[in-house]
Design a protein around this motif. Structure first.
Motif, PDB file in Angstrom:
ATOM      1  N   ILE A  71       0.887  -1.165   0.000  1.00 59.39           N
ATOM      2  CA  ILE A  71       0.000   0.000   0.000  1.00 59.39           C
ATOM      3  C   ILE A  71       0.921   1.210   0.000  1.00 59.39           C
ATOM      4  N   ARG A  72       0.802   2.052  -1.029  1.00 61.32           N
ATOM      5  CA  ARG A  72       1.696   3.205  -1.150  1.00 61.32           C
ATOM      6  C   ARG A  72       0.936   4.401  -1.708  1.00 61.32           C
ATOM      7  N   PRO A  73       1.541   5.602  -1.585  1.00 60.70           N
ATOM      8  CA  PRO A  73       0.886   6.779  -2.169  1.00 60.70           C
ATOM      9  C   PRO A  73       0.710   6.624  -3.681  1.00 60.70           C
ATOM     10  N   MET A  74      -0.406   7.112  -4.183  1.00 63.89           N
ATOM     11  CA  MET A  74      -0.651   7.103  -5.623  1.00 63.89           C
ATOM     12  C   MET A  74       0.194   8.175  -6.291  1.00 63.89           C
ATOM     13  N   GLU A  75       0.696   7.858  -7.476  1.00 64.88           N
ATOM     14  CA  GLU A  75       1.481   8.794  -8.276  1.00 64.88           C
ATOM     15  C   GLU A  75       0.780   8.993  -9.616  1.00 64.88           C
ATOM     16  N   PHE A 107     -19.413   1.113 -10.984  1.00 64.14           N
ATOM     17  CA  PHE A 107     -18.495   2.208 -10.666  1.00 64.14           C
ATOM     18  C   PHE A 107     -18.829   3.430 -11.514  1.00 64.14           C
ATOM     19  N   GLY A 108     -18.872   4.613 -10.907  1.00 64.77           N
ATOM     20  CA  GLY A 108     -19.173   5.848 -11.623  1.00 64.77           C
ATOM     21  C   GLY A 108     -17.898   6.596 -11.984  1.00 64.77           C
ATOM     22  N   ILE A 109     -17.708   6.855 -13.274  1.00 61.38           N
ATOM     23  CA  ILE A 109     -16.509   7.545 -13.751  1.00 61.38           C
ATOM     24  C   ILE A 109     -16.929   8.854 -14.401  1.00 61.38           C
ATOM     25  N   ARG A 110     -16.385   9.959 -13.916  1.00 63.81           N
ATOM     26  CA  ARG A 110     -16.718  11.279 -14.455  1.00 63.81           C
ATOM     27  C   ARG A 110     -15.799  11.630 -15.613  1.00 63.81           C
ATOM     28  N   SER A 111     -16.400  12.203 -16.649  1.00 62.34           N
ATOM     29  CA  SER A 111     -15.673  12.474 -17.888  1.00 62.34           C
ATOM     30  C   SER A 111     -14.527  13.464 -17.714  1.00 62.34           C
ATOM     31  N   ILE A 112     -14.661  14.449 -16.844  1.00 63.22           N
ATOM     32  CA  ILE A 112     -13.604  15.445 -16.656  1.00 63.22           C
ATOM     33  C   ILE A 112     -12.803  15.158 -15.384  1.00 63.22           C
ATOM     34  N   ASP A 113     -13.476  15.010 -14.255  1.00 63.75           N
ATOM     35  CA  ASP A 113     -12.772  14.809 -12.981  1.00 63.75           C
ATOM     36  C   ASP A 113     -11.887  13.572 -12.999  1.00 63.75           C
ATOM     37  N   GLY A 150      -7.688  15.559 -14.937  1.00 63.53           N
ATOM     38  CA  GLY A 150      -8.424  15.767 -13.692  1.00 63.53           C
ATOM     39  C   GLY A 150      -7.753  15.092 -12.510  1.00 63.53           C
ATOM     40  N   VAL A 151      -7.302  13.860 -12.704  1.00 67.22           N
ATOM     41  CA  VAL A 151      -6.642  13.128 -11.618  1.00 67.22           C
ATOM     42  C   VAL A 151      -5.270  13.743 -11.331  1.00 67.22           C
ATOM     43  N   GLU A 152      -4.554  14.163 -12.356  1.00 66.75           N
ATOM     44  CA  GLU A 152      -3.258  14.825 -12.126  1.00 66.75           C
ATOM     45  C   GLU A 152      -3.451  16.097 -11.304  1.00 66.75           C
ATOM     46  N   ARG A 153      -4.489  16.868 -11.598  1.00 67.28           N
ATOM     47  CA  ARG A 153      -4.794  18.091 -10.845  1.00 67.28           C
ATOM     48  C   ARG A 153      -5.122  17.739  -9.388  1.00 67.28           C
ATOM     49  N   PHE A 154      -5.916  16.689  -9.193  1.00 70.00           N
ATOM     50  CA  PHE A 154      -6.283  16.250  -7.848  1.00 70.00           C
ATOM     51  C   PHE A 154      -5.040  15.832  -7.060  1.00 70.00           C
ATOM     52  N   LEU A 155      -4.163  15.036  -7.682  1.00 71.68           N
ATOM     53  CA  LEU A 155      -2.954  14.574  -6.998  1.00 71.68           C
ATOM     54  C   LEU A 155      -1.993  15.719  -6.707  1.00 71.68           C
ATOM     55  N   ALA A 156      -1.954  16.723  -7.558  1.00 73.56           N
ATOM     56  CA  ALA A 156      -1.091  17.880  -7.305  1.00 73.56           C
ATOM     57  C   ALA A 156      -1.559  18.634  -6.054  1.00 73.56           C
ATOM     58  N   ARG A 157      -2.866  18.700  -5.848  1.00 76.88           N
ATOM     59  CA  ARG A 157      -3.420  19.370  -4.653  1.00 76.88           C
ATOM     60  C   ARG A 157      -3.325  18.475  -3.415  1.00 76.88           C
ATOM     61  N   ASN A 158      -3.262  17.169  -3.620  1.00 74.14           N
ATOM     62  CA  ASN A 158      -3.267  16.189  -2.533  1.00 74.14           C
ATOM     63  C   ASN A 158      -2.158  15.162  -2.771  1.00 74.14           C
ATOM     64  N   PRO A 159      -0.895  15.561  -2.648  1.00 76.28           N
ATOM     65  CA  PRO A 159       0.192  14.671  -3.077  1.00 76.28           C
ATOM     66  C   PRO A 159       0.486  13.484  -2.170  1.00 76.28           C
ATOM     67  N   THR A 160      -0.020  13.475  -0.944  1.00 77.86           N
ATOM     68  CA  THR A 160       0.364  12.406  -0.013  1.00 77.86           C
ATOM     69  C   THR A 160      -0.778  11.530   0.446  1.00 77.86           C
ATOM     70  N   GLY A 172      -5.983  -1.991  -6.130  1.00 73.98           N
ATOM     71  CA  GLY A 172      -6.860  -1.198  -5.285  1.00 73.98           C
ATOM     72  C   GLY A 172      -6.468   0.260  -5.335  1.00 73.98           C
ATOM     73  N   ASN A 173      -7.426   1.136  -5.002  1.00 73.70           N
ATOM     74  CA  ASN A 173      -7.176   2.576  -5.074  1.00 73.70           C
ATOM     75  C   ASN A 173      -8.140   3.342  -4.189  1.00 73.70           C
ATOM     76  N   ILE A 174      -7.638   4.415  -3.600  1.00 71.92           N
ATOM     77  CA  ILE A 174      -8.459   5.434  -2.956  1.00 71.92           C
ATOM     78  C   ILE A 174      -7.935   6.781  -3.414  1.00 71.92           C
ATOM     79  N   LEU A 175      -8.791   7.589  -4.021  1.00 71.40           N
ATOM     80  CA  LEU A 175      -8.466   8.998  -4.217  1.00 71.40           C
ATOM     81  C   LEU A 175      -8.875   9.678  -2.921  1.00 71.40           C
ATOM     82  N   CYS A 176      -7.962  10.402  -2.305  1.00 73.83           N
ATOM     83  CA  CYS A 176      -8.223  11.022  -1.012  1.00 73.83           C
ATOM     84  C   CYS A 176      -7.631  12.419  -0.997  1.00 73.83           C
TER      85      CYS A 176
END
Length: 154
Positions: free
Chosen positions: A9-13, A30-36, A41-51, A64-68
């Motif tokens: 289990i490690r941080p997502m990159e 599973f619901g997948i949003r076209s932009i987010d 969208g995921v790169e932007r999210f990870l840049a704001r939440n890097p850890t 497995g995955n959790i966007l947090c």
């Protein structure tokens, strides 16, 4: 499936995106949003939440995955998932603990999430690990971008 002890289990990159997106598309309901949920969208999210976002990896494969992320007060879980053949082995719980620990290091003291009512597997998971379904609130949403469409995996 090999033993669950060899699952990391490690941080997502950002480099994990292709495997994570593939995992999302393999999970029924599973619901997948076209932009987010796009690469950008995921790169932007990870840049704001890097850890705080995590992946579970076995033999180089993301299973497995959790966007947090958080706003400084409350952490938010998005897209908590484990590949079907790896469920019920504690992997989801380990990812949740790792993401919570990351939030605590950043001074966050509460975590929220949304589980669709028809998501029986997800709702059973959250109830099974001691999370409380809130009955005292209503959830509201105001859409800022009509092009950000949610598509459910069938």
């Amino acid at each position: 499936m090999a033993g669950t002890m060899d699952i990391l289990i490690r941080p997502m990159e950002t480099a994990d995106y292709d495997q994570v997106y593939k995992l999302w598309t393999e999970i029924k309901g599973f619901g997948i949003r076209s932009i987010d949920d796009s690469r950008e969208g995921v790169e932007r999210f990870l840049a704001r939440n890097p850890t705080t976002s995590v992946v579970a990896v076995q033999n180089g494969r993301i299973i497995g995955n959790i966007l947090c992320g958080h706003d400084g007060r409350t952490g938010f879980f998005y897209h908590v998932c484990v590949a079907k053949e790896y469920r019920k082995h504690g992997i989801g719980y380990r990812m949740v603990r790792r993401a919570i620990e990351a939030l605590q290091k950043e001074g966050v003291s509460k975590v929220s999430l949304i589980a669709f009512k028809q998501n029986q597997v997800g709702n059973a998971f959250w109830q099974g690990i001691g999370w409380t379904e809130r009955q005292d609130i209503n959830s509201y949403e105001f859409v800022l971008n009509e092009e950000n469409i949610t598509r459910f995996v069938r």
